[in-house]
Design a protein around this motif. Structure first.
Motif, short mmCIF file in Angstrom:
data_model
loop_
_atom_site.label_atom_id
_atom_site.label_comp_id
_atom_site.label_asym_id
_atom_site.label_seq_id
_atom_site.Cartn_x
_atom_site.Cartn_y
_atom_site.Cartn_z
N UNK A 1 0.96 -1.20 -0.01
CA UNK A 1 -0.37 0.25 -0.07
C UNK A 1 1.00 0.66 -0.15
N UNK A 2 2.09 1.30 0.65
CA UNK A 2 2.89 2.98 0.63
C UNK A 2 3.39 2.71 -0.53
N UNK A 3 4.18 1.85 -1.10
CA UNK A 3 4.72 1.26 -2.32
C UNK A 3 3.70 2.30 -3.76
N UNK A 4 2.53 2.15 -3.68
CA UNK A 4 1.60 2.09 -4.30
C UNK A 4 1.47 3.33 -4.40
N UNK B 1 2.47 -1.79 -8.79
CA UNK B 1 3.22 -3.07 -7.89
C UNK B 1 4.51 -3.77 -8.84
N UNK B 2 4.92 -4.55 -8.25
CA UNK B 2 5.34 -5.41 -8.73
C UNK B 2 4.91 -6.99 -9.36
N UNK B 3 5.08 -6.61 -10.90
CA UNK B 3 4.65 -7.61 -11.55
C UNK B 3 3.94 -9.51 -11.11
N UNK B 4 3.28 -9.82 -11.71
CA UNK B 4 2.82 -11.16 -11.35
C UNK B 4 2.18 -11.74 -11.99
N UNK B 5 2.77 -13.14 -12.60
CA UNK B 5 2.06 -13.82 -13.66
C UNK B 5 1.47 -14.96 -12.97
N UNK B 6 0.65 -15.39 -13.89
CA UNK B 6 0.51 -17.34 -14.02
C UNK B 6 1.35 -18.04 -13.64
N UNK B 7 2.28 -17.75 -14.62
CA UNK B 7 3.54 -19.15 -15.00
C UNK B 7 3.86 -18.92 -13.16
N UNK B 8 4.03 -17.74 -12.34
CA UNK B 8 4.63 -18.23 -10.85
C UNK B 8 3.75 -19.14 -10.10
N UNK C 1 -5.52 -7.84 -2.46
CA UNK C 1 -6.06 -6.95 -2.22
C UNK C 1 -5.35 -5.39 -2.25
N UNK C 2 -4.28 -5.17 -2.65
CA UNK C 2 -3.88 -4.04 -2.57
C UNK C 2 -4.32 -3.56 -4.44
N UNK C 3 -4.59 -4.45 -4.87
CA UNK C 3 -4.42 -4.83 -6.40
C UNK C 3 -5.80 -4.69 -7.10
N UNK C 4 -6.79 -4.86 -6.33
CA UNK C 4 -7.93 -5.63 -6.06
C UNK C 4 -8.69 -4.69 -7.86
N UNK C 5 -8.60 -3.00 -7.74
CA UNK C 5 -9.21 -2.40 -8.80
C UNK C 5 -8.92 -2.64 -9.66
N UNK C 6 -7.65 -3.05 -9.87
CA UNK C 6 -7.55 -3.72 -11.50
C UNK C 6 -7.95 -4.62 -11.51
N UNK C 7 -8.25 -5.42 -10.42
CA UNK C 7 -9.10 -6.96 -10.45
C UNK C 7 -10.18 -6.39 -10.81
N UNK C 8 -10.99 -5.83 -10.94
CA UNK C 8 -11.95 -5.27 -11.09
C UNK C 8 -12.10 -4.49 -12.83
N UNK C 9 -11.54 -4.15 -12.89
CA UNK C 9 -11.73 -3.32 -14.09
C UNK C 9 -10.69 -4.04 -15.25
N UNK C 10 -10.10 -4.86 -15.49
CA UNK C 10 -9.01 -6.33 -16.25
C UNK C 10 -9.72 -7.71 -16.27
N UNK C 11 -9.78 -7.56 -14.65
CA UNK C 11 -10.84 -9.31 -14.94
C UNK C 11 -9.45 -10.56 -14.54
N UNK C 12 -9.53 -11.31 -15.32
CA UNK C 12 -8.46 -12.64 -15.00
C UNK C 12 -7.19 -12.06 -16.34
#
Length: 160
Positions: free
Chosen positions: A29-32, A38-45, A107-118
């Motif tokens: 939260x402090x970072x964003x 936010x640091x990227x996260x991918x499904x490959x992880x 949780x920090x990126x939940x707005x992007x989840x609502x806008x961009x979905x999967x």
């Protein structure tokens, strides 16, 4: 191999996950809020986590077969069993930390989840969190497979 001791519990793993979740949420939260992405996260992880869970279960299954007498034991099976037990416990704690951090990221990126979905990083973070939880379960199940129910007879109790 556990003898009499309880080993690592699900409560300790949950506590670790909650602590990492709280600290991770505060840090991300402090970072964003500083205007940084936010640091990227991918499904490959998810793939390494699933691979480690499978390897932990395979190693623990081998120890379980040895403990139950279905596999010939060698001179170093006690040490190998202990190593697999420690691997199972480390995997469970690692899965808890990964799950806590990934949920904080989602949780920090939940707005992007609502806008961009999967396609968002938050959705990928939730997938990584699910694999982290799977790793916790694999570690705890593997630990239970490394349990010795009875003590072997000592030197004074051995039959001639």
């Amino acid at each position: 191999m556990l003898r009499g001791g309880r080993g690592l519990s699900a409560g300790v793993c949950a506590l670790a996950a909650v602590l990492v979740l709280a600290l991770g949420y505060a840090a991300l939260s402090w970072w964003s809020e500083g205007g940084r992405a936010l640091p990227p996260v991918g499904y490959l992880a998810t793939l390494p986590l699933l691979l480690v869970a499978a390897l932990v279960l395979a190693g623990a299954w081998s120890v379980r077969r040895t403990v139950r007498g279905r596999r010939a034991s060698g001179p170093h099976d006690g040490l190998r069993g202990f190593r697999v037990l420690v691997l199972c416990q480390a995997a469970a704690l690692t899965g808890a930390v990964v799950a806590g951090w990934s949920v904080a990221h989602a949780l920090v990126g939940r707005a992007a989840l609502a806008l961009q979905g999967l396609g968002s990083d938050a959705a990928a973070a939730l997938a990584v969190a699910a694999c982290g939880i799977l790793l916790v379960v694999a570690g705890l199940v593997g630990q239970s497979w490394c349990r010795l129910d009875e003590d072997p007879p000592g030197p004074s109790e051995a039959q001639p």
